[in-house]
Write an enzyme that holds these catalytic residues in place. Sequence first.
Site, PDB file in Angstrom:
ATOM      1  N   ASP A 278       9.593  -7.042 -15.271  1.00 19.39           N
ATOM      2  CA  ASP A 278       9.648  -8.247 -16.115  1.00 19.39           C
ATOM      3  C   ASP A 278      10.240  -9.424 -15.346  1.00 19.39           C
ATOM      4  OD1 ASP A 278       8.804  -6.970 -18.720  1.00 19.39           O
ATOM      5  OD2 ASP A 278      10.515  -5.723 -18.163  1.00 19.39           O
TER       6      ASP A 278
ATOM      7  N   THR B 258       4.409   2.855 -23.251  1.00 16.75           N
ATOM      8  CA  THR B 258       3.563   3.006 -24.437  1.00 16.75           C
ATOM      9  C   THR B 258       2.696   4.257 -24.311  1.00 16.75           C
ATOM     10  OG1 THR B 258       3.555   0.676 -25.054  1.00 16.75           O
ATOM     11  CG2 THR B 258       1.594   1.922 -25.632  1.00 16.75           C
ATOM     12  N   ALA B 259       2.153   4.498 -23.130  1.00 20.03           N
ATOM     13  CA  ALA B 259       1.330   5.696 -22.913  1.00 20.03           C
ATOM     14  C   ALA B 259       2.166   6.960 -23.097  1.00 20.03           C
ATOM     15  CB  ALA B 259       0.709   5.662 -21.521  1.00 20.03           C
TER      16      ALA B 259
ATOM     17  N   ALA C  90       0.838  -1.207   0.000  1.00 26.08           N
ATOM     18  CA  ALA C  90       0.000   0.000   0.000  1.00 26.08           C
ATOM     19  C   ALA C  90       0.870   1.253   0.000  1.00 26.08           C
ATOM     20  CB  ALA C  90      -0.936  -0.022   1.205  1.00 26.08           C
ATOM     21  N   GLY C  91       2.048   1.147  -0.610  1.00 23.75           N
ATOM     22  CA  GLY C  91       2.932   2.312  -0.753  1.00 23.75           C
ATOM     23  C   GLY C  91       2.425   3.213  -1.859  1.00 23.75           C
TER      24      GLY C  91
ATOM     25  N   HIS D 267      10.684  -3.257 -19.479  1.00 19.80           N
ATOM     26  CA  HIS D 267      10.299  -1.965 -18.915  1.00 19.80           C
ATOM     27  C   HIS D 267      11.563  -1.429 -18.259  1.00 19.80           C
ATOM     28  CE1 HIS D 267       8.379   1.228 -16.751  1.00 19.80           C
ATOM     29  NE2 HIS D 267       8.612   0.673 -15.577  1.00 19.80           N
TER      30      HIS D 267
HETATM   31  P1  ADP Z   1       6.518   2.031  -4.414  1.00 15.50           P
HETATM   32  O1  ADP Z   1       6.924   3.442  -4.729  1.00 15.50           O
HETATM   33  O2  ADP Z   1       7.082   1.016  -5.361  1.00 15.50           O
HETATM   34  O3  ADP Z   1       5.056   1.867  -4.192  1.00 15.50           O
HETATM   35  P2  ADP Z   1       6.800   1.964  -1.543  1.00 15.50           P
HETATM   36  O4  ADP Z   1       8.027   1.782  -0.720  1.00 15.50           O
HETATM   37  O5  ADP Z   1       6.040   3.252  -1.451  1.00 15.50           O
HETATM   38  O6  ADP Z   1       7.259   1.674  -3.044  1.00 15.50           O
HETATM   39  O7  ADP Z   1       5.761   0.784  -1.250  1.00 15.50           O
HETATM   40  C1  ADP Z   1       6.112  -0.544  -1.115  1.00 15.50           C
HETATM   41  C2  ADP Z   1       5.252  -1.129   0.000  1.00 15.50           C
HETATM   42  O8  ADP Z   1       5.493  -2.538   0.067  1.00 15.50           O
HETATM   43  C3  ADP Z   1       5.566  -0.552   1.374  1.00 15.50           C
HETATM   44  O9  ADP Z   1       4.408   0.029   1.910  1.00 15.50           O
HETATM   45  C4  ADP Z   1       6.024  -1.774   2.193  1.00 15.50           C
HETATM   46  O10 ADP Z   1       5.586  -1.740   3.534  1.00 15.50           O
HETATM   47  C5  ADP Z   1       5.365  -2.916   1.419  1.00 15.50           C
HETATM   48  N1  ADP Z   1       6.030  -4.195   1.664  1.00 15.50           N
HETATM   49  C6  ADP Z   1       7.349  -4.470   1.644  1.00 15.50           C
HETATM   50  N2  ADP Z   1       7.578  -5.768   1.934  1.00 15.50           N
HETATM   51  C7  ADP Z   1       6.356  -6.343   2.130  1.00 15.50           C
HETATM   52  C8  ADP Z   1       5.916  -7.662   2.443  1.00 15.50           C
HETATM   53  N3  ADP Z   1       6.791  -8.659   2.607  1.00 15.50           N
HETATM   54  N4  ADP Z   1       4.584  -7.866   2.569  1.00 15.50           N
HETATM   55  C9  ADP Z   1       3.705  -6.867   2.398  1.00 15.50           C
HETATM   56  N5  ADP Z   1       4.055  -5.605   2.094  1.00 15.50           N
HETATM   57  C10 ADP Z   1       5.357  -5.330   1.959  1.00 15.50           C
END
Ligand code: ADP
Length: 310
Positions: A120, A146-147, A8-9, A172
Amino acid sequence: MKVGIVGAGMVGSSAGYALAVMGTVSSVVLVDRNAELAIAQAEDIAHAVPFMSSCVVEAGEYDQLAGASVVILAAGVSQKPGETRLALLERNAAVFRDVVGNVLRVAPDAILLIASNPVDIMTQITVRLSGLPAARVIGSGTILDTARFRSLLGRHLGISPQSVHAYVLGEHGDSEVLAWSNARAGSLSLAGFAAQVGSAITADVRARIDDGVRNAAYKIIKGKGATYYGIGAGLARIVKAIAQDQQEVLTVSMVNREIEGVADVALSIPRVIGAKGIVTDLFPDLDAEESAALHRSAALLKETVEAVSL
Ligand code: ADP
């Protein structure tokens, strides 16, 4: 239709927001190992929903992904300024070992939509980890490239990106291939359209558009640390094609049996997408230079994926 998003990042929440805006699915569930973040993102997106759709947006544990038709995998560690996508690989492969097992335990029939970079490679790793048929593991691939290509061409020609038919193929990333030779504007060749509107595609214009597409992510990361709105919308577009069984042609990544002489490698070409995932691959007509570039892109990805031990 229920869509799960693991991670949810910035990318995962942007996809959730785009899905809520588009209103094509009824339910979105956000899961993150940082539960507080998932709850906050879901609340924030849910508060936007009354202004535009009726999608239910919630945070949850893996169990709440039961019944999801599509699960977007956006978990991982983000790209740092200057870091290549391929350098992210080892860190993100470890995250996926954890995530893929948890998702399939509760949503064994879901289509997996991979967003984490290098996308990929992560797509191919997900096929290996899950044992799912390749057509059910879709990488966002070059949908955004592509967009960008269409948008820059449209701006140069003075037409909407939707009236431009042009594709970015392969990785990509740095080795991606802009397929200039089969690009069209309306029903015309690019050169024919450009001549009619007096906007010739000179070598300079071509170089500027190539740079704009290929280096867009680096420029955005330099300015704001990450890219997410564009890919969030691209992911929502793929989900819409699945949810509405649209048979839409999009450039997405998938493990192919063979591409340009390279066996068993995930990369993007145009593909037809519907309710069951990828329905058909469309091998584009390319000139000799583009074919060679696509071969190089495939070979590079293959070399990288073979280096990963799971
Ligand atoms: P991006 O810019 O790619 O979205 P972020 O760092 O904002 O990168 O988001 C990546 C999310 O993935 C973070 O919120 C992190 O907590 C979550 N994350 C990392 N490892 C795990 C995991 N093993 N299980 C669930 N979520 C994870």
